[in-house]
Design a protein around this motif. Structure first.
Motif, mmCIF file in Angstrom:
data_model
loop_
_atom_site.group_PDB
_atom_site.id
_atom_site.type_symbol
_atom_site.label_atom_id
_atom_site.label_comp_id
_atom_site.label_asym_id
_atom_site.label_seq_id
_atom_site.Cartn_x
_atom_site.Cartn_y
_atom_site.Cartn_z
ATOM 1 N N GLN A 104 -14.052 1.774 -4.447
ATOM 2 C CA GLN A 104 -13.012 0.782 -4.697
ATOM 3 C C GLN A 104 -11.632 1.455 -4.647
ATOM 4 O OE1 GLN A 104 -15.665 1.413 -6.540
ATOM 5 N NE2 GLN A 104 -16.744 -0.449 -7.095
ATOM 6 N N PHE A 105 -10.618 0.658 -4.336
ATOM 7 C CA PHE A 105 -9.238 1.143 -4.274
ATOM 8 C C PHE A 105 -9.144 2.374 -3.355
ATOM 9 C CE2 PHE A 105 -9.933 -0.759 -8.471
ATOM 10 C CZ PHE A 105 -8.993 -1.764 -8.462
ATOM 11 N N ASN A 106 -9.735 2.252 -2.197
ATOM 12 C CA ASN A 106 -9.846 3.370 -1.252
ATOM 13 C C ASN A 106 -8.567 3.501 -0.427
ATOM 14 O OD1 ASN A 106 -10.585 5.308 0.617
ATOM 15 N ND2 ASN A 106 -12.080 4.016 1.671
ATOM 16 N N ILE A 107 -7.554 4.145 -0.988
ATOM 17 C CA ILE A 107 -6.294 4.299 -0.256
ATOM 18 C C ILE A 107 -6.356 5.447 0.747
ATOM 19 C CG2 ILE A 107 -4.960 3.296 -2.140
ATOM 20 C CD1 ILE A 107 -3.971 6.146 -2.823
ATOM 21 N N TRP A 108 -7.415 6.243 0.718
ATOM 22 C CA TRP A 108 -7.582 7.310 1.718
ATOM 23 C C TRP A 108 -7.792 6.693 3.099
ATOM 24 C CZ3 TRP A 108 -8.120 12.787 0.710
ATOM 25 C CH2 TRP A 108 -8.454 13.548 1.827
ATOM 26 N N ASP A 109 -8.703 5.748 3.185
ATOM 27 C CA ASP A 109 -9.016 5.115 4.470
ATOM 28 C C ASP A 109 -8.212 3.846 4.707
ATOM 29 O OD1 ASP A 109 -11.393 6.780 5.440
ATOM 30 O OD2 ASP A 109 -12.036 6.221 3.419
ATOM 31 N N ASN A 110 -7.711 3.256 3.649
ATOM 32 C CA ASN A 110 -7.056 1.952 3.771
ATOM 33 C C ASN A 110 -5.642 1.984 3.203
ATOM 34 O OD1 ASN A 110 -9.579 0.888 4.681
ATOM 35 N ND2 ASN A 110 -10.230 0.653 2.562
ATOM 36 N N GLY A 111 -4.711 2.481 3.981
ATOM 37 C CA GLY A 111 -3.332 2.332 3.559
ATOM 38 C C GLY A 111 -2.433 3.540 3.656
ATOM 39 N N MET A 112 -2.671 4.580 2.863
ATOM 40 C CA MET A 112 -1.658 5.619 2.726
ATOM 41 C C MET A 112 -1.532 6.517 3.956
ATOM 42 S SD MET A 112 0.071 5.119 0.039
ATOM 43 C CE MET A 112 -0.153 3.376 0.414
ATOM 44 N N TYR A 153 2.148 11.831 -2.183
ATOM 45 C CA TYR A 153 1.950 11.972 -3.628
ATOM 46 C C TYR A 153 0.922 10.982 -4.165
ATOM 47 C CZ TYR A 153 2.811 10.924 -8.544
ATOM 48 O OH TYR A 153 2.639 10.647 -9.877
ATOM 49 N N LEU A 154 0.978 9.732 -3.728
ATOM 50 C CA LEU A 154 0.017 8.738 -4.218
ATOM 51 C C LEU A 154 -1.412 9.154 -3.892
ATOM 52 C CD1 LEU A 154 1.818 5.363 -3.378
ATOM 53 C CD2 LEU A 154 1.739 6.574 -5.563
#
Length: 633
Positions: A104-112, A153-154
């Motif tokens: 969940q909240f996978n900002i590695w693959d989805n976003g950053m 950073y995020l």
């Protein structure tokens, strides 16, 4: 994972631009609706400006529970199940169901990494835009570079060491070049702090027009971002943590430095000193205090103190806000309670439910923890007590409520709505008779209680802090006073500076002064005075360890419900004690006051060491064997 390394043309979705309290279109609300190619995107200033907006659009909405795990992965909120108001099964993290297969909240693959890629595209191409003044081009370059550092950073905050993405690889890059390694955490830190330092001189000093430029990166915002990055790096999770001695990559490189460094705290303190100086002088920021003259309303001091926290968060573009997220939407409906049968709007969700763990963190009216206050009946805090005249602006006079709600500090009443608690606002602002204000009625079958299968608070409490006093439930509608979600407030900067100074030098007059600066606007006594006169542990502020605990609790109280506490608790490396307690609320299915005010366990919180660093999705590890998984996953 490798999608972020490939420069490709793509169509961008039109993002919904939510109107705030002004009608003019804001600079970074403009998002590209269709970019045929990079050449077109940088052919003229107007198109480049749209791409600049793209770079800004990736800033996460800190107030969105779908985006920020701080809401439900910690212990501030709970939600009725099944989760049909929020997507992505946001409660699962708090139930120990975070997984490597589909985290969940996978900002590695989805976003950053996508955000970083778009920032690189902008920086590679902005130099060839013909119809732009050089000073403006430099502003934009500085802003996007700081955004790029912020997005790195995020990722670091959530995953620990990450790859530094300095440039985008070309489409024809050999496969071997795309199989990147994670840099060490210290390499990440040096890289992103270096980006900010080298671009400070390019940034605007302040907003030329605060209503139209809010959310852009200025010198003040950049300084605050840098300070937060250095504070995080200095904190126990990242500074000398032996738990990560085994985090070694495929080349045998140790990714985390397990030796403690006081120099990291010194750098954080210096960065916050600079950020505060920028904010107070260049940015013209200051602490918010409720002004009776500005609104021409007559209210008692008790309500003014309450509004000093509530309005500091919800009053749009007030001077305490250093940086806010544009295009943000705060779920006021989820924090609101239905306050009147005549105004029981179907548009009010009532579903963002504060926990008893969050409620008990707030101080007594003496400014010390309720577990320490010599005058507070902590052992019998859920017994009933009838509100009298002196309680009338916080608890409905003549009504019974649990003792835990009595004699609490103003931030408690400005942050949490509870059964029989007064709800200031909702169209009533200057009543001479306290009985004319609305109050919460959240027992079974009452207007604010559980009257249907959804749209109710599972704990019987409500997130009053996120609801503007100017938002009003009408007969058949809910009129929300929109505001931008704050990312940084001045109080957070002062508290972070106090934290860093205490870690470097221990208790000093300067640290006490910074804490008292926050406390004074709520009418609370200073730290030394409060502990000396009311605490069972009067010497607590005299040691580094004792003052550290005070600073941490002060910060958790001040930033409650702002999407920040979860990240602080992790970086302090105390999640294993904070998040191993049961999540509790009141017994909302009961009618009588006595039966209702009996705490109920809603979830037995599970937290393990491995959750300190989020897992990289298993599929990404399989695609790139040069990556290594975080410990425990």
């Amino acid at each position: 994972m490798m999608n972020y390394l490939i420069v490709k043309c793509r169509c961008l979705l039109v993002l919904l631009s939510l109107s705030c309290c002004w009608s003019c279109q804001k600079f970074i609300d403009v998002v590209p609706d269709n970019i045929a190619g990079i050449d077109n995107a940088f052919s003229v200033r107007s198109e480049a400006q749209r791409y600049l907006a793209t770079c800004y659009s990736y800033i996460p909405n800190i107030s969105d529970p779908n985006v920020n795990p701080a809401y439900f992965a910690g212990n501030e909120f709970w939600h009725y199940q099944p989760v049909n108001f929020y997507r992505n099964n946001v409660l699962e993290v708090a139930q120990g169901q975070l997984s490597v297969t589909n985290p969940q909240f996978n900002i590695w693959d989805n976003g950053m990494f996508q955000a970083i890629r778009d920032c690189n595209i902008f920086l590679e191409n902005i130099g060839r835009v013909p119809d732009i003044e050089e000073y403006e081009r430099n502003y934009w370059i500085g802003e996007v570079n700081v955004l790029k550092a912020y997005y790195h950073y995020l990722l670091m905050r959530q995953y620990g060491p990450i790859p530094n993405i300095k440039i985008n690889l070309p489409v024809i890059a050999p496969t071997a070049e795309t199989r990147v390694f994670r840099n060490t955490f210290d390499e990440n830190l040096d890289y992103i702090v270096g980006i900010i330092d080298s671009n400070m001189n390019l940034l605007q000093e302040r907003y030329i027009s605060r209503p139209t430029e809010a959310g852009r990166i200025t010198k003040t915002v950049a300084a605050a971002i840098k300070a937060e990055i250095l504070l995080t790096a200095a904190s126990p999770l990242f500074n000398g943590n032996m738990d990560y001695a085994s985090l070694v990559d495929a080349k045998g490189t140790k990714l985390m430095n397990t030796e403690f460094s006081i120099a990291k705290w010194e750098k954080a303190a210096e960065a916050y000193k600079d950020a505060i100086a920028y904010a107070e002088t260049i940015g013209e920021n200051k602490m918010y205090t409720y002004s009776l003259e500005a609104v021409q309303r007559v209210i008692p001091d008790s309500l003014k103190f309450e509004l000093n926290i509530r309005n500091a968060y919800t009053s749009n573009l007030n001077p305490e806000i250093v940086w806010a997220k544009t295009n943000s939407f705060v779920y006021q409906s989820a924090g609101q309670t239905k306050v009147d049968k005549g105004r029981a709007s179907v548009f009010v969700a009532q579903s963002l439910a504060p926990t008893l763990e969050a409620a008990e963190l707030f101080y007594s009216n003496h400014g010390v923890p309720i577990t320490e206050d010599k005058t507070f009946d902590y052992a019998n805090r859920y017994e009933l007590k009838k509100a009298v005249f002196k309680d009338r602006y916080y608890i409905r006079e003549g009504e019974e409520a649990a003792k835990v709600h009595f004699d609490r500090e103003p931030r408690y009443y400005g942050s949490i709505g509870f059964d029989r608690g007064v709800w200031y606002g909702n169209g009533r602002y200057s009543e001479s008779n306290a009985a004319n204000y609305f109050y919460v009625q959240s027992r079974a079958y009452e207007v604010g209680g559980r009257t249907r299968i959804d749209a109710f608070s599972i704990t019987g409490m409500f997130a009053k802090k996120i609801v503007s006093p100017e938002s009003v439930i009408e007969q058949n509608s809910y009129s929300q006073k929109r505001y931008l979600a704050p990312i940084y407030r001045m109080s957070a900067l002062y508290l972070a500076y106090a934290e860093a100074l205490n870690e470097v030098n221990g208790p000093t007059a300067e640290v006490y002064a910074l804490l008292d600066k926050i406390r004074s606007k709520y009418g609370l006594p200073g730290v030394k005075e409060a502990w000396a006169n009311y605490s069972k542990n009067p010497n607590k502020p005299d040691t580094k360890e004792g003052l550290r605990a005070i600073i941490q609790q002060e910060r958790m109280i001040e930033l409650m419900f702002e999407g920040q506490n979860f990240w602080d608790i992790r970086r302090w490396n105390i999640a294993n004690t904070m998040y191993t307690k049961a999540t509790r609320g009141f017994n909302i299915v009961k009618i009588s006051a006595k039966d209702y005010n009996v705490p109920q366990i809603l979830n037995n919180r599970i937290y393990s060491f491995r959750e300190n660093f989020w897992p990289i999705k298993e599929e990404s590890i399989i695609r790139n064997r040069n990556l290594v998984q975080n410990p425990g996953w």
